[in-house]
Design an enzyme around this catalytic site. Structure first.
Site, PDB file in Angstrom:
ATOM      1  N   THR A  69     -17.298-145.377  70.135  1.00 55.73           N
ATOM      2  CA  THR A  69     -17.398-144.602  68.894  1.00 55.73           C
ATOM      3  C   THR A  69     -18.849-144.209  68.650  1.00 55.73           C
ATOM      4  O   THR A  69     -19.767-144.837  69.173  1.00 55.73           O
ATOM      5  CB  THR A  69     -16.900-145.399  67.673  1.00 55.73           C
ATOM      6  OG1 THR A  69     -17.732-146.561  67.493  1.00 55.73           O
ATOM      7  CG2 THR A  69     -15.451-145.830  67.829  1.00 55.73           C
ATOM      8  N   ILE A  70     -19.028-143.180  67.836  1.00 55.57           N
ATOM      9  CA  ILE A  70     -20.324-142.929  67.215  1.00 55.57           C
ATOM     10  C   ILE A  70     -20.257-143.593  65.847  1.00 55.57           C
ATOM     11  O   ILE A  70     -19.297-143.400  65.100  1.00 55.57           O
ATOM     12  CB  ILE A  70     -20.648-141.422  67.110  1.00 55.57           C
ATOM     13  CG1 ILE A  70     -22.007-141.212  66.421  1.00 55.57           C
ATOM     14  CG2 ILE A  70     -19.549-140.635  66.428  1.00 55.57           C
ATOM     15  CD1 ILE A  70     -22.476-139.750  66.418  1.00 55.57           C
ATOM     16  N   SER A  71     -21.243-144.409  65.537  1.00 55.07           N
ATOM     17  CA  SER A  71     -21.226-145.169  64.285  1.00 55.07           C
ATOM     18  C   SER A  71     -21.245-144.244  63.081  1.00 55.07           C
ATOM     19  O   SER A  71     -21.663-143.082  63.161  1.00 55.07           O
ATOM     20  CB  SER A  71     -22.438-146.109  64.214  1.00 55.07           C
ATOM     21  OG  SER A  71     -22.383-147.084  65.223  1.00 55.07           O
ATOM     22  N   HIS A 118     -26.167-145.839  60.868  1.00 53.71           N
ATOM     23  CA  HIS A 118     -27.376-145.382  61.550  1.00 53.71           C
ATOM     24  C   HIS A 118     -28.560-145.381  60.581  1.00 53.71           C
ATOM     25  O   HIS A 118     -29.673-145.786  60.942  1.00 53.71           O
ATOM     26  CB  HIS A 118     -27.165-143.972  62.108  1.00 53.71           C
ATOM     27  CG  HIS A 118     -26.383-143.940  63.379  1.00 53.71           C
ATOM     28  ND1 HIS A 118     -25.570-142.890  63.747  1.00 53.71           N
ATOM     29  CD2 HIS A 118     -26.298-144.841  64.393  1.00 53.71           C
ATOM     30  CE1 HIS A 118     -25.026-143.128  64.918  1.00 53.71           C
ATOM     31  NE2 HIS A 118     -25.447-144.305  65.332  1.00 53.71           N
ATOM     32  N   ASP A 131     -25.904-147.135  78.573  1.00 50.69           N
ATOM     33  CA  ASP A 131     -24.465-147.267  78.353  1.00 50.69           C
ATOM     34  C   ASP A 131     -23.817-147.503  79.710  1.00 50.69           C
ATOM     35  O   ASP A 131     -24.262-146.951  80.717  1.00 50.69           O
ATOM     36  CB  ASP A 131     -23.899-145.996  77.706  1.00 50.69           C
ATOM     37  CG  ASP A 131     -22.596-146.254  76.969  1.00 50.69           C
ATOM     38  OD1 ASP A 131     -22.588-146.150  75.727  1.00 50.69           O
ATOM     39  OD2 ASP A 131     -21.582-146.553  77.632  1.00 50.69           O
ATOM     40  N   ASP A 174     -25.654-152.123  82.260  1.00 53.39           N
ATOM     41  CA  ASP A 174     -25.099-153.144  81.373  1.00 53.39           C
ATOM     42  C   ASP A 174     -26.136-153.466  80.305  1.00 53.39           C
ATOM     43  O   ASP A 174     -27.052-154.255  80.535  1.00 53.39           O
ATOM     44  CB  ASP A 174     -24.734-154.392  82.181  1.00 53.39           C
ATOM     45  CG  ASP A 174     -24.017-155.443  81.343  1.00 53.39           C
ATOM     46  OD1 ASP A 174     -23.951-155.299  80.102  1.00 53.39           O
ATOM     47  OD2 ASP A 174     -23.519-156.424  81.936  1.00 53.39           O
ATOM     48  N   GLY A 175     -25.979-152.861  79.141  1.00 56.09           N
ATOM     49  CA  GLY A 175     -26.952-153.044  78.071  1.00 56.09           C
ATOM     50  C   GLY A 175     -27.063-154.468  77.579  1.00 56.09           C
ATOM     51  O   GLY A 175     -28.067-154.830  76.945  1.00 56.09           O
ATOM     52  N   GLN A 197     -13.656-152.257  77.879  1.00 55.36           N
ATOM     53  CA  GLN A 197     -13.866-151.220  76.871  1.00 55.36           C
ATOM     54  C   GLN A 197     -12.853-150.096  77.026  1.00 55.36           C
ATOM     55  O   GLN A 197     -12.251-149.622  76.056  1.00 55.36           O
ATOM     56  CB  GLN A 197     -15.285-150.661  76.973  1.00 55.36           C
ATOM     57  CG  GLN A 197     -15.571-149.574  75.942  1.00 55.36           C
ATOM     58  CD  GLN A 197     -17.017-149.143  75.937  1.00 55.36           C
ATOM     59  OE1 GLN A 197     -17.907-149.991  76.056  1.00 55.36           O
ATOM     60  NE2 GLN A 197     -17.264-147.856  75.798  1.00 55.36           N
TER      61      GLN A 197
END
Length: 237
Positions: free
Chosen positions: A60-62, A67, A122, A155-156, A233
């Protein structure tokens, strides 16, 4: 209230968040005004809704207010010339806003401002490719080309050692526990904004002092998608 911040345009959205006291600084409002959310969502008609939106691949975009909360919280460390890591960078929206804060354009008052670096990471290759397209469409192709913005697949949860240490780390998905690798990659001083938890989640700020002391503080309850591996995910697990 955050849910009252939706607008008909990007300027409406920012104005409403300012009226609600979510945005409190000119630097944040100015940077967000430079980045039109319509370039970073899949449904343009919903671009200015103050809610999280699916961008595919289980991501998703928060919501805009989250933000804004993150930017205001991290602002003392988002100085011109700073190095920032955005974990779970998704559509590239926040990387764009952070870029305008750490790499400001020249002005008559400051013709040669310090230029920083934003790393977006990402683990979904399709999202990284899409985010680069979004940034280019938003006029930031030169920043991608010269390395002031770098969007990478990785892998963040493990951070990104080649560009560490980071003055600021923002995490856009909920880790089950605080990732030690990210704490280790914070600069001294530096600060991280991260959602933590599985069934019950909260935003935590993690601040590393100039002497290396780590201070942690719980800020607010939230609900984010999990910070997990690519297969989980994609499958919504």
């Amino acid at each position: 209230m955050a849910w009252r911040c939706s607008g008909r345009s990007n300027s409406d959205l920012i104005r409403n968040m300012t009226r609600q006291g979510i945005i409190t600084s000119d630097r944040v409002s100015d940077a967000m005004a430079k980045v039109d959310r319509v370039n970073y969502v899949q449904r343009p008609g919903d671009a200015y809704q103050d809610s999280p939106q699916s961008i595919g691949h289980g991501a998703t975009i928060s919501a805009p207010h989250m933000h804004a909360h993150a930017l205001e919280n991290l602002l003392p460390y988002i100085r011109p010339g700073a190095t920032v890591l955005d974990v779970g960078s998704g559509s590239g929206y926040l990387a764009a806003v952070l870029h305008h804060l750490v790499s400001p354009a020249p002005s008559p008052e400051n013709p040669n401002p310090p230029q920083g670096k934003v790393i977006g990471i990402d683990h979904i290759p399709e999202l990284v490719g899409w985010s680069k397209h979004n940034l280019e469409r938003d006029g930031l192709g030169a920043a991608l080309q010269d390395g002031r913005i770098e969007m990478i697949v990785g892998d963040g949860r493990q951070g990104y050692i080649p560009a560490a240490p980071y003055d600021v780390i923002h995490v856009g998905a909920a880790a089950p526990t605080l990732p030690q690798a990210l704490i280790d990659q914070l600069n001294a001083p530096g600060k991280m904004f991260i959602p933590v938890g599985i069934y019950s989640q909260s935003i935590w700020e993690v601040e590393k002092t100039v002497t290396g002391q780590v201070k942690k503080r719980e800020l607010m309850g939230v609900m984010y998608v999990p910070l997990t591996d690519p297969d989980r995910q994609r499958n919504g697990a």
